[in-house]
Design an enzyme around this catalytic site. Sequence first.
Site, PDB file in Angstrom:
ATOM      1  CB  SER A 125     -21.145 -46.345 -10.462  1.00 10.68           C
ATOM      2  OG  SER A 125     -22.121 -45.877  -9.566  1.00 10.68           O
ATOM      3  CD  GLU A 127     -27.021 -45.920  -7.868  1.00 10.41           C
ATOM      4  OE1 GLU A 127     -27.917 -46.636  -8.341  1.00 10.41           O
ATOM      5  OE2 GLU A 127     -27.150 -45.275  -6.815  1.00 10.41           O
ATOM      6  CE1 TYR A 150     -24.573 -44.480 -14.564  1.00 12.27           C
ATOM      7  CE2 TYR A 150     -24.786 -45.364 -12.335  1.00 12.27           C
ATOM      8  CZ  TYR A 150     -24.071 -44.655 -13.288  1.00 12.27           C
ATOM      9  OH  TYR A 150     -22.852 -44.117 -12.952  1.00 12.27           O
TER      10      TYR A 150
HETATM   11  P1  NAP Z   1     -21.673 -36.311 -16.224  1.00 13.87           P
HETATM   12  O1  NAP Z   1     -21.398 -34.939 -15.693  1.00 13.87           O
HETATM   13  O2  NAP Z   1     -23.069 -36.713 -16.477  1.00 13.87           O
HETATM   14  O3  NAP Z   1     -20.822 -36.463 -17.583  1.00 13.87           O
HETATM   15  C1  NAP Z   1     -21.063 -37.540 -18.454  1.00 13.87           C
HETATM   16  C2  NAP Z   1     -20.290 -37.291 -19.742  1.00 13.87           C
HETATM   17  O4  NAP Z   1     -20.579 -38.340 -20.682  1.00 13.87           O
HETATM   18  C3  NAP Z   1     -20.644 -35.971 -20.456  1.00 13.87           C
HETATM   19  O5  NAP Z   1     -19.476 -35.401 -20.982  1.00 13.87           O
HETATM   20  C4  NAP Z   1     -21.551 -36.450 -21.570  1.00 13.87           C
HETATM   21  O6  NAP Z   1     -21.559 -35.586 -22.692  1.00 13.87           O
HETATM   22  C5  NAP Z   1     -20.853 -37.744 -21.947  1.00 13.87           C
HETATM   23  N1  NAP Z   1     -21.675 -38.630 -22.768  1.00 13.87           N
HETATM   24  C6  NAP Z   1     -22.961 -38.992 -22.577  1.00 13.87           C
HETATM   25  N2  NAP Z   1     -23.356 -39.826 -23.572  1.00 13.87           N
HETATM   26  C7  NAP Z   1     -22.294 -39.982 -24.402  1.00 13.87           C
HETATM   27  C8  NAP Z   1     -22.072 -40.696 -25.598  1.00 13.87           C
HETATM   28  N3  NAP Z   1     -23.036 -41.422 -26.169  1.00 13.87           N
HETATM   29  N4  NAP Z   1     -20.837 -40.641 -26.164  1.00 13.87           N
HETATM   30  C9  NAP Z   1     -19.867 -39.890 -25.631  1.00 13.87           C
HETATM   31  N5  NAP Z   1     -20.029 -39.163 -24.513  1.00 13.87           N
HETATM   32  C10 NAP Z   1     -21.232 -39.218 -23.899  1.00 13.87           C
HETATM   33  O7  NAP Z   1     -21.033 -37.420 -15.262  1.00 13.87           O
HETATM   34  P2  NAP Z   1     -19.863 -37.286 -14.182  1.00 13.87           P
HETATM   35  O8  NAP Z   1     -20.481 -37.008 -12.853  1.00 13.87           O
HETATM   36  O9  NAP Z   1     -18.807 -36.428 -14.698  1.00 13.87           O
HETATM   37  O10 NAP Z   1     -19.368 -38.799 -14.103  1.00 13.87           O
HETATM   38  C11 NAP Z   1     -18.318 -39.267 -14.952  1.00 13.87           C
HETATM   39  C12 NAP Z   1     -18.403 -40.774 -15.040  1.00 13.87           C
HETATM   40  O11 NAP Z   1     -18.291 -41.339 -13.738  1.00 13.87           O
HETATM   41  C13 NAP Z   1     -19.705 -41.308 -15.611  1.00 13.87           C
HETATM   42  O12 NAP Z   1     -19.392 -42.479 -16.335  1.00 13.87           O
HETATM   43  C14 NAP Z   1     -20.512 -41.664 -14.379  1.00 13.87           C
HETATM   44  O13 NAP Z   1     -21.459 -42.667 -14.686  1.00 13.87           O
HETATM   45  C15 NAP Z   1     -19.421 -42.158 -13.472  1.00 13.87           C
HETATM   46  N6  NAP Z   1     -19.648 -42.008 -12.032  1.00 13.87           N
HETATM   47  C16 NAP Z   1     -19.998 -40.810 -11.525  1.00 13.87           C
HETATM   48  C17 NAP Z   1     -20.149 -40.672 -10.157  1.00 13.87           C
HETATM   49  C18 NAP Z   1     -20.518 -39.349  -9.544  1.00 13.87           C
HETATM   50  O14 NAP Z   1     -20.942 -39.348  -8.378  1.00 13.87           O
HETATM   51  N7  NAP Z   1     -20.342 -38.238 -10.240  1.00 13.87           N
HETATM   52  C19 NAP Z   1     -19.926 -41.772  -9.314  1.00 13.87           C
HETATM   53  C20 NAP Z   1     -19.558 -42.976  -9.885  1.00 13.87           C
HETATM   54  C21 NAP Z   1     -19.404 -43.088 -11.244  1.00 13.87           C
HETATM   55  P3  NAP Z   1     -22.618 -34.361 -22.812  1.00 13.87           P
HETATM   56  O15 NAP Z   1     -21.970 -33.205 -22.104  1.00 13.87           O
HETATM   57  O16 NAP Z   1     -22.715 -34.164 -24.271  1.00 13.87           O
HETATM   58  O17 NAP Z   1     -23.884 -34.782 -22.155  1.00 13.87           O
HETATM   59  O1  G4F Z   2     -28.142 -37.416  -6.907  1.00 12.47           O
HETATM   60  P1  G4F Z   2     -28.710 -38.686  -7.402  1.00 12.47           P
HETATM   61  O2  G4F Z   2     -29.533 -38.629  -8.620  1.00 12.47           O
HETATM   62  O3  G4F Z   2     -27.485 -39.681  -7.526  1.00 12.47           O
HETATM   63  P2  G4F Z   2     -27.382 -41.292  -7.569  1.00 12.47           P
HETATM   64  O4  G4F Z   2     -28.634 -41.913  -8.006  1.00 12.47           O
HETATM   65  O5  G4F Z   2     -26.824 -41.715  -6.258  1.00 12.47           O
HETATM   66  O6  G4F Z   2     -26.310 -41.502  -8.728  1.00 12.47           O
HETATM   67  C1  G4F Z   2     -25.120 -40.724  -8.771  1.00 12.47           C
HETATM   68  O7  G4F Z   2     -24.116 -41.366  -8.028  1.00 12.47           O
HETATM   69  C2  G4F Z   2     -23.717 -42.646  -8.547  1.00 12.47           C
HETATM   70  C3  G4F Z   2     -22.640 -43.197  -7.602  1.00 12.47           C
HETATM   71  O8  G4F Z   2     -23.256 -43.888  -6.544  1.00 12.47           O
HETATM   72  C4  G4F Z   2     -23.191 -42.469  -9.952  1.00 12.47           C
HETATM   73  F1  G4F Z   2     -22.750 -43.650 -10.453  1.00 12.47           F
HETATM   74  C5  G4F Z   2     -24.285 -41.893 -10.836  1.00 12.47           C
HETATM   75  O9  G4F Z   2     -23.749 -41.651 -12.135  1.00 12.47           O
HETATM   76  C6  G4F Z   2     -24.722 -40.562 -10.240  1.00 12.47           C
HETATM   77  O10 G4F Z   2     -23.646 -39.653 -10.329  1.00 12.47           O
HETATM   78  O11 G4F Z   2     -29.624 -39.336  -6.251  1.00 12.47           O
HETATM   79  C7  G4F Z   2     -29.134 -39.581  -4.964  1.00 12.47           C
HETATM   80  C8  G4F Z   2     -30.295 -40.019  -4.055  1.00 12.47           C
HETATM   81  C9  G4F Z   2     -31.162 -41.120  -4.662  1.00 12.47           C
HETATM   82  O12 G4F Z   2     -31.481 -42.060  -3.668  1.00 12.47           O
HETATM   83  C10 G4F Z   2     -32.431 -40.375  -5.079  1.00 12.47           C
HETATM   84  O13 G4F Z   2     -33.600 -41.177  -5.071  1.00 12.47           O
HETATM   85  O14 G4F Z   2     -31.144 -38.893  -3.864  1.00 12.47           O
HETATM   86  C11 G4F Z   2     -32.476 -39.336  -3.983  1.00 12.47           C
HETATM   87  N1  G4F Z   2     -33.330 -38.187  -4.309  1.00 12.47           N
HETATM   88  C12 G4F Z   2     -34.294 -37.680  -3.487  1.00 12.47           C
HETATM   89  N2  G4F Z   2     -34.908 -36.660  -4.083  1.00 12.47           N
HETATM   90  C13 G4F Z   2     -33.326 -37.478  -5.427  1.00 12.47           C
HETATM   91  C14 G4F Z   2     -34.332 -36.507  -5.299  1.00 12.47           C
HETATM   92  N3  G4F Z   2     -32.539 -37.575  -6.541  1.00 12.47           N
HETATM   93  C15 G4F Z   2     -32.765 -36.660  -7.539  1.00 12.47           C
HETATM   94  N4  G4F Z   2     -31.949 -36.721  -8.618  1.00 12.47           N
HETATM   95  N5  G4F Z   2     -33.759 -35.706  -7.459  1.00 12.47           N
HETATM   96  C16 G4F Z   2     -34.556 -35.593  -6.368  1.00 12.47           C
HETATM   97  O15 G4F Z   2     -35.445 -34.735  -6.289  1.00 12.47           O
END
Ligand code: NAP
Ligand code: G4F
Length: 350
Positions: A125, A127, A150
């Site tokens: 990520s 992050e 995280y």
């Molecule tokens: P998500 O929608 O939150 O999906 C996370 C998945 O992990 C869900 O299927 C969840 O299952 C499963 N999970 C949680 N705890 C688990 C456990 N203990 N054992 C097995 N499975 C478990 O996340 P996403 O946006 O698809 O992201 C996919 C991956 O990319 C994650 O690793 C995330 O950290 C990473 N990532 C995401 C972003 C982004 O912007 N989306 C960016 C960078 C990296 P449940 O449905 O049961 O909760």
């Molecule tokens: O949407 P967020 O919660 O995503 P964040 O923290 O960037 O993390 C996501 O992206 C990562 C990749 O860079 C992934 F690895 C991670 O798993 C996840 O998918 O927050 C984005 C920004 C933050 O700065 C947060 O403080 O939005 C700001 N924010 C402002 N108001 C808020 C809010 N975030 C949330 N969730 N809710 C608010 O009301």
Amino acid sequence: MKIALITGITGQDGVYLADFLLKKGYDVYGGFRRLSTPNFWRLKDMEVFDKIKLVPLDLSDQSSMMNFLEKIKPDEIYNLAAQSFVGVSFEQPIHSGDITGLGVTRLIDTIRTLSPKSKFYQASSSEMYGDVGDAVPQDETTVFKPRSPYAAAKTYAHYIVQNYRSAYNLYACSGILFNHESPYRGIEFVTRKITNAVARIKLGLQKELTLGNIDAQRDWGFAGDYVQAMWMMLQQDKPDDYVIATNEAYTVRDFAKKSFEIAGLNYEDYTKTDTKFMRPSDVHLLKGNPQKAKDKMGWEPKVNFNELIKMMVERDIQRWRRYLKGEVFPWDAINAEGWEVTSLPSYRFT
Ligand code: NAP
Ligand code: G4F
């Protein structure tokens, strides 16, 4: 026919990747964790539920991985499972470290032992960059300065994957993915929180939207484009790590303004901020340079910022319209108003 295992198949990226791999002719296994109510709504909505094989697999439980890998030795394993919400990682730092960090060691060590020929993808990520300072945009050489439990867990996992690649000669890659969104994004993430609220306000179901740090900047892309990059990483001659991003950054305020505008509403009329949605430490600016992915794999994002927001707002409006007609139950939109995880210490004790 190639066999793929996707952990975290019930999440946003899981369904897009399952759909992508099925269309490429893969036999797709999906790892899911047992919950009191199964979380299969995305898989059903995407119409992939009946085309995949579901296997119970929890990243906290190594035996569940062993059971599977002993019997099925997939050609490709995509580890998308994680406790993926940064805000909650401040409330549950140990669980986040256990699943998002140590869980990856459990999985890759099981692969080393039982299925060392499987190609492995780890969901790293942006992050991990955390406190970026002047390092803008970030690329594969930028140092990691994580600012949340995280991010610390993802950084540990990233280095474990690099270590297993060099120590045991595994084909193991990490994609350093910047934020990617879609109509299947979890409702607690800021983009979907906004588009869902805009839809509800538009339809008279909600009065206002309360956000936290609206000055935070993110590089937002479309999940459907990003899962293609995951697959491409496992088709190269050698395993490597790649940044996947758009190289454009916008503030949360920009995202919200555009969302209201698409719905024909004025952002200022409906939005307020509250410190209860701010994190103990936040990442202020993420902007990624995906040049290496373009040069080596030919990957480029297709959906831009405005197109992404339009897709999300329109889909949320459609969902709530259907709900109002009694047609569907918007599974993840229950209690959408007022339901939100916060990270303020006061939250922990009230
Ligand atoms: P998500 O929608 O939150 O999906 C996370 C998945 O992990 C869900 O299927 C969840 O299952 C499963 N999970 C949680 N705890 C688990 C456990 N203990 N054992 C097995 N499975 C478990 O996340 P996403 O946006 O698809 O992201 C996919 C991956 O990319 C994650 O690793 C995330 O950290 C990473 N990532 C995401 C972003 C982004 O912007 N989306 C960016 C960078 C990296 P449940 O449905 O049961 O909760
Ligand atoms: O949407 P967020 O919660 O995503 P964040 O923290 O960037 O993390 C996501 O992206 C990562 C990749 O860079 C992934 F690895 C991670 O798993 C996840 O998918 O927050 C984005 C920004 C933050 O700065 C947060 O403080 O939005 C700001 N924010 C402002 N108001 C808020 C809010 N975030 C949330 N969730 N809710 C608010 O009301």
